[in-house]
Design an enzyme around this catalytic site. Structure first.
Site, PDB file in Angstrom:
ATOM      1  N   GLU A  27      51.609  -8.660  -7.112  1.00 18.13           N
ATOM      2  CA  GLU A  27      52.011  -9.377  -8.237  1.00 18.13           C
ATOM      3  C   GLU A  27      51.188 -10.403  -8.389  1.00 18.13           C
ATOM      4  OE1 GLU A  27      55.603 -11.618  -6.969  1.00 18.13           O
ATOM      5  OE2 GLU A  27      56.255 -12.089  -8.921  1.00 18.13           O
ATOM      6  N   THR A  63      48.394 -32.595  13.806  1.00 16.16           N
ATOM      7  CA  THR A  63      48.600 -31.546  15.136  1.00 16.16           C
ATOM      8  C   THR A  63      50.511 -31.508  15.423  1.00 16.16           C
ATOM      9  OG1 THR A  63      48.407 -33.277  16.552  1.00 16.16           O
ATOM     10  CG2 THR A  63      46.505 -31.780  16.228  1.00 16.16           C
ATOM     11  N   SER A 100      44.362 -34.569  22.446  1.00 17.86           N
ATOM     12  CA  SER A 100      44.927 -35.491  23.193  1.00 17.86           C
ATOM     13  C   SER A 100      45.138 -35.230  24.756  1.00 17.86           C
ATOM     14  CB  SER A 100      46.532 -35.697  22.556  1.00 17.86           C
ATOM     15  OG  SER A 100      47.321 -34.831  22.721  1.00 17.86           O
ATOM     16  N   SER A 130      47.988 -30.342  20.110  1.00 19.80           N
ATOM     17  CA  SER A 130      46.729 -30.430  19.848  1.00 19.80           C
ATOM     18  C   SER A 130      45.836 -29.085  20.501  1.00 19.80           C
ATOM     19  CB  SER A 130      46.039 -31.817  20.058  1.00 19.80           C
ATOM     20  OG  SER A 130      45.942 -32.094  21.380  1.00 19.80           O
ATOM     21  N   GLY A 176      42.015 -34.498  16.645  1.00 16.72           N
ATOM     22  CA  GLY A 176      42.088 -35.150  17.760  1.00 16.72           C
ATOM     23  C   GLY A 176      42.933 -34.479  18.919  1.00 16.72           C
ATOM     24  N   LYS A 203      59.126  -8.490 -15.234  1.00 16.43           N
ATOM     25  CA  LYS A 203      59.915  -8.718 -14.272  1.00 16.43           C
ATOM     26  C   LYS A 203      61.416  -9.252 -14.604  1.00 16.43           C
ATOM     27  CE  LYS A 203      59.693 -11.484  -9.703  1.00 16.43           C
ATOM     28  NZ  LYS A 203      58.967 -12.244  -8.946  1.00 16.43           N
ATOM     29  N   TYR A 242      64.897 -19.879  -5.765  1.00 18.26           N
ATOM     30  CA  TYR A 242      65.345 -20.653  -4.657  1.00 18.26           C
ATOM     31  C   TYR A 242      64.092 -20.604  -3.670  1.00 18.26           C
ATOM     32  CZ  TYR A 242      64.980 -15.631  -3.097  1.00 18.26           C
ATOM     33  OH  TYR A 242      64.407 -14.519  -3.166  1.00 18.26           O
ATOM     34  N   CYS A 290      58.382  -7.334  -7.059  1.00 24.25           N
ATOM     35  CA  CYS A 290      58.706  -8.334  -5.954  1.00 24.25           C
ATOM     36  C   CYS A 290      60.308  -8.538  -5.892  1.00 24.25           C
ATOM     37  CB  CYS A 290      58.113  -9.572  -6.127  1.00 24.25           C
ATOM     38  SG  CYS A 290      58.138 -10.440  -4.406  1.00 24.25           S
ATOM     39  N   SER A 345      55.031 -11.681  -1.523  1.00 21.89           N
ATOM     40  CA  SER A 345      56.009 -12.111  -0.603  1.00 21.89           C
ATOM     41  C   SER A 345      55.505 -12.776   0.563  1.00 21.89           C
ATOM     42  CB  SER A 345      56.787 -10.657  -0.137  1.00 21.89           C
ATOM     43  OG  SER A 345      57.828 -10.800   0.823  1.00 21.89           O
TER      44      SER A 345
END
Lengths: 541, 541
Positions: free
Chosen positions: A45, A397, A292, A297, A290, A113, A119, A149, A175
């Site tokens: 599509e 993260t 940790s 992470s 980062g 289409k 939605y 689709c 999709s």
């Protein structure tokens, strides 16, 4: 004239808005299809613009570029036919989501289409008017009916095409991935096959686009409802579907069937794809994060390395007085195993500077969330400074459980351009970590087994302030994904006060989520464009 | 039987989702209307839930609460009639945007909105199915035709009501403010009056809801196209409209006409309303902001004080080595004039701590945006720490020109729960500052006259890296609001390279905007839900 027709499902990865790049990709695909001696190539599509172009569709300039692109494709269709998707604007300024059947240097037919999803993450009625007409093209002796689709998810467009004489249905899709989507597609197509008795070719886009990942996984189902051909998931692929033209019917020939991923592997692939394409399509030289010593992470690092290669990933440990030695050891160990650039920057000096300057403020009452957030924001600021200097994008993260209840610091650990685990519940974070380690051990075992902690105060554990993650994730799923009422959730077996607290946390954290980085949608309802809640709300159930 | 009918336009300020609170407000309004001896009260669109409830509309529980609320209102309608808006869900799960005519303890009739806006900030087709039927109610000898918001912007629903015998049109609205909206409404209603020959009563919601401000300004237009009655803007108001029932016609009687605001005053009122309701409806005890001595924070402070009162506003100056003494003097002076709590916290100690810890990072290349952002992020972190401790919400101070081109620091000066000037172009910031000073001098003159500077490096001026703001704002308006192409903008008289640079900056800053706080929409196209651009985009014109 041949008795067989070879079709290619062109599962490609376009870049939204990059019309020139996408046309190049389309033309190259047509060349490859010619080399495979295919007669017909079916694209996803909105092939020419990529999907979803969102408000780019409101710019008039887009449509002249699409027209020029279409002309190039028509000119390239001398020895090959294709079905291609694109947006169109008519003289009255009305817009349509289209597909064209192009062959022998001509645009033979076009389809509009009919069902425009509006939605979940979709806003197609914001842009498009819907079509009413079927489009059936007789090519090489086979009558192909075209659908786009959402059309295949309803009964009538397929029935209409059958009525108009279609012998094979071709559906062009963009999709997006979510956990259950593959099965949903299979079930839906089975209905259409049963209703129409026609074989269906389902071609899906692949690749990441902001919050969405398209999983590809194009497939073809015979009139007997057998999946005859299955393209692989999460990779670009040109997959053959062969038809034999018989006296009174067209038969789909069983072909290649790629092995599909199991549930956790599939989600992991979605995360990798999302990170790879967000970073790649936006032109970042890599990422930093980062590290940790915690599970979130750790998994984010694994995803980043698998997506981008160790050479493009940097990890930074930013210890403080509450950081356990094992956190530092485990972070260093994982960075070492994965071969990424790693450094450790203690945040004590910055913390002390803030503490001194904020003396009057902090003196009010006991230490609380203020001091905890300060640590997180110093870390965020450090990461952003490194990012500013070397151009690498920061990965946030946070997982979905945290994002839901606001168990994260705005401008602190929420800092980042992309948030891979944003839609991954904590319990799934554990499952994915174990899955990844089952391929090769990259996350130290202790990271998985120790009790989760933000380490923002002495001996802190997540479970001091949150329900256990099994319960929390079940409640989040019930409230966010299934729109269940507090009463219904209590009936699942949770304490009413606990349920009300979790719901209140979810409702009250909307303001944080509104300022969070995009992340990969993997569930039926992700935070982001998928769930549009007001920040200001007095709603209670 | 009387020859006259007294109607009240109930211009109220509901809170989205707060059904209990809104019902209380409605019942109280009915009581007041009775005391005014009115026969009929007309409320805004979706009165019971407030507008827009967004995805709260997807929760089943909402509809049972709305039904219970409706019952209470029906029971309260013994000596008074009302027209009230609400969402409804039928047995099939289909949802509708409704209005009910309630009188004498009965729901006499109901109307389903026919035109569902799905553009700009509106997503009504995400939630609702549209109606097809007129609704004309004969009450006290007058036939009232009911319409809801978007219906009046089209020809057919009004024509249909006229056809069905309507003598007066009542339209329930939740029409958000933007600069030109008042005139648009007048023009549109003039068309409907001319087409139908009917008087129209236009009732609008008032108050702020996240990005939107509803300006009220309800009015009534006679069959001769005179505005007979005008309610004030930006305040709750119960405004009478009287009709005389004659032999064969209904005549609207000229009544009170509130004076309307001039353009700048109106925008200023919108900003005040937005801030007041975001803070109030979300229960914050007040706001704090960084006061830099520049025009943006100066205007933001004025708006905050006018919205919330000086006692609920705190200002913090956070000087650094590049902060001019006049910036500190002007900030202190304005804080003093406006009577707000003011403190100064130099950021030097934090900056030095970061500089030391980031030595290896910062040593790479010359000082650049990294060092500038560091200053902004230290300030953001300081403000958030104060906010965490005292509960006051941080106001971000970026204007639309900066938001457009990304001339602001993510997690730095973009920090905040609400961003009052987000949709106010820099040139309008100056106009509004002058307007506010024309009422009483609260912003030191020098803040308005000195060249704007972010003061993030020595002798920095905004115009070192941006076009002059007159040009910049004209280009932003052309590209963002009017969707003009680069070529068209060049034809307005700007250098092509400059136009391309500005457009590239706008396109590339989408990622920052996605993580920005909500702010008041005042233009035809604001950033936020009004303009949904992909972050990842290869589109070029």
């Amino acid at each position: 004239m041949t008795d067989t027709v070879k079709l290619i499902m062109a599962q490609i990865n376009p870049k939204v808005g990059d019309i020139q790049g996408n046309v190049d990709l389309i033309l190259e695909t047509l060349e490859q299809a010619k080399q495979k001696e295919a007669e017909l190539v079916v694209f996803p599509e909105m092939t020419i613009t990529g999907y979803p172009p969102e408000d780019l569709l409101l710019r008039d300039g887009l449509y002249s570029q699409v027209e020029a692109a279409l002309l190039k494709i028509v000119n390239a269709s001398q020895d090959i036919a294709c079905v291609i998707g694109y947006p169109m604007m008519d003289e009255l300024g009305e817009r349509f989501n289209m597909a064209a059947f192009i062959a022998d240097g001509e645009l033979l037919a076009s389809y509009v289409k009919q069902n425009l999803p509006n939605y979940s993450v979709f806003d197609e009625q914001r842009y498009f008017n819907s079509g009413k007409q079927d489009c059936v093209v007789n090519y090489k002796g086979i009558k192909f009916g075209i659908l786009i689709c959402e059309d295949i998810w309803k009964i009538s467009p397929a029935a209409q095409a059958k009525q108009a004489g279609a012998e094979v249905l071709l559906t062009l899709n963009a999709s997006p991935f979510s956990q259950e989507k593959h099965q949903d597609r299979l079930d839906t197509l089975a209905h259409r096959v049963n209703e129409t008795g026609l074989p269906i070719v389902y071609v899906n886009q692949v690749g990441g686009q902001d919050e969405l990942v398209f999983d590809g996984g194009s497939f073809a189902v015979s009139a007997d409802n057998d999946v005859c051909v299955q393209a692989p998931e999460f990779v670009e692929n040109l997959c053959e579907v062969n038809f034999i033209k018989q006296q009174d019917s067209v038969v789909m020939v069983p072909g290649e069937k790629a092995e599909l991923f199991a549930e956790e592997a599939r989600i992991y692939q979605a995360l990798i794809t999302g990170v790879r394409d967000y970073v790649g399509k936006n032109g970042f030289p890599g990422v930093l994060l980062g590290l940790s010593g915690g599970i979130d992470s750790a998994l984010t690092l694994a995803v980043a390395v698998d997506a981008l290669g160790a050479e493009n990933v940097e990890a930074v440990m930013m210890p403080f007085r509450y950081t356990a030695q094992i956190s530092q050891d485990d972070a260093a160990e994982q960075a070492n195993i994965m071969g990424v650039n790693y450094q450790s920057i203690p945040i004590e000096p910055m913390y002390q500077a803030f503490e001194m300057s904020l003396q009057a403020t902090l003196a009010v009452g006991e230490p609380d969330i203020t001091e905890e957030n300060l640590q997180a924001r110093i870390r965020g600021t450090l990461l952003m400074a490194m990012s500013n200097k070397n151009g690498k994008m920061v990965l946030a993260t946070s997982n979905k459980s945290e994002v839901a209840v606001g168990y994260s610091t705005l401008y602190g650990d929420m800092v980042g351009g992309f948030s891979p685990l944003k839609d991954v519940p904590k319990t799934m974070v554990y499952q994915l970590a174990k899955y990844r380690n089952s391929i090769s051990q990259v996350i130290p075992e202790r990271v998985i087994t120790r009790p989760p902690s933000a380490e923002l105060r002495p001996d802190q554990k997540d479970q001091d302030s949150l329900p256990d993650y099994d319960s929390l994730d079940a409640m989040i799923k019930a409230y966010v994904k299934q729109d269940m009422s507090p009463q219904q959730i209590v009936e699942m077996g949770y304490e009413e006060s606990e349920v009300r607290r979790v719901i209140r946390l979810i409702d009250r954290s909307e303001y944080k989520r509104r300022q969070s980085a995009p992340g990969v949608k993997i569930t039926h309802r992700a935070f982001g464009r998928d769930r549009r809640y007001p920040i200001t709300s007095g709603y209670k159930e």
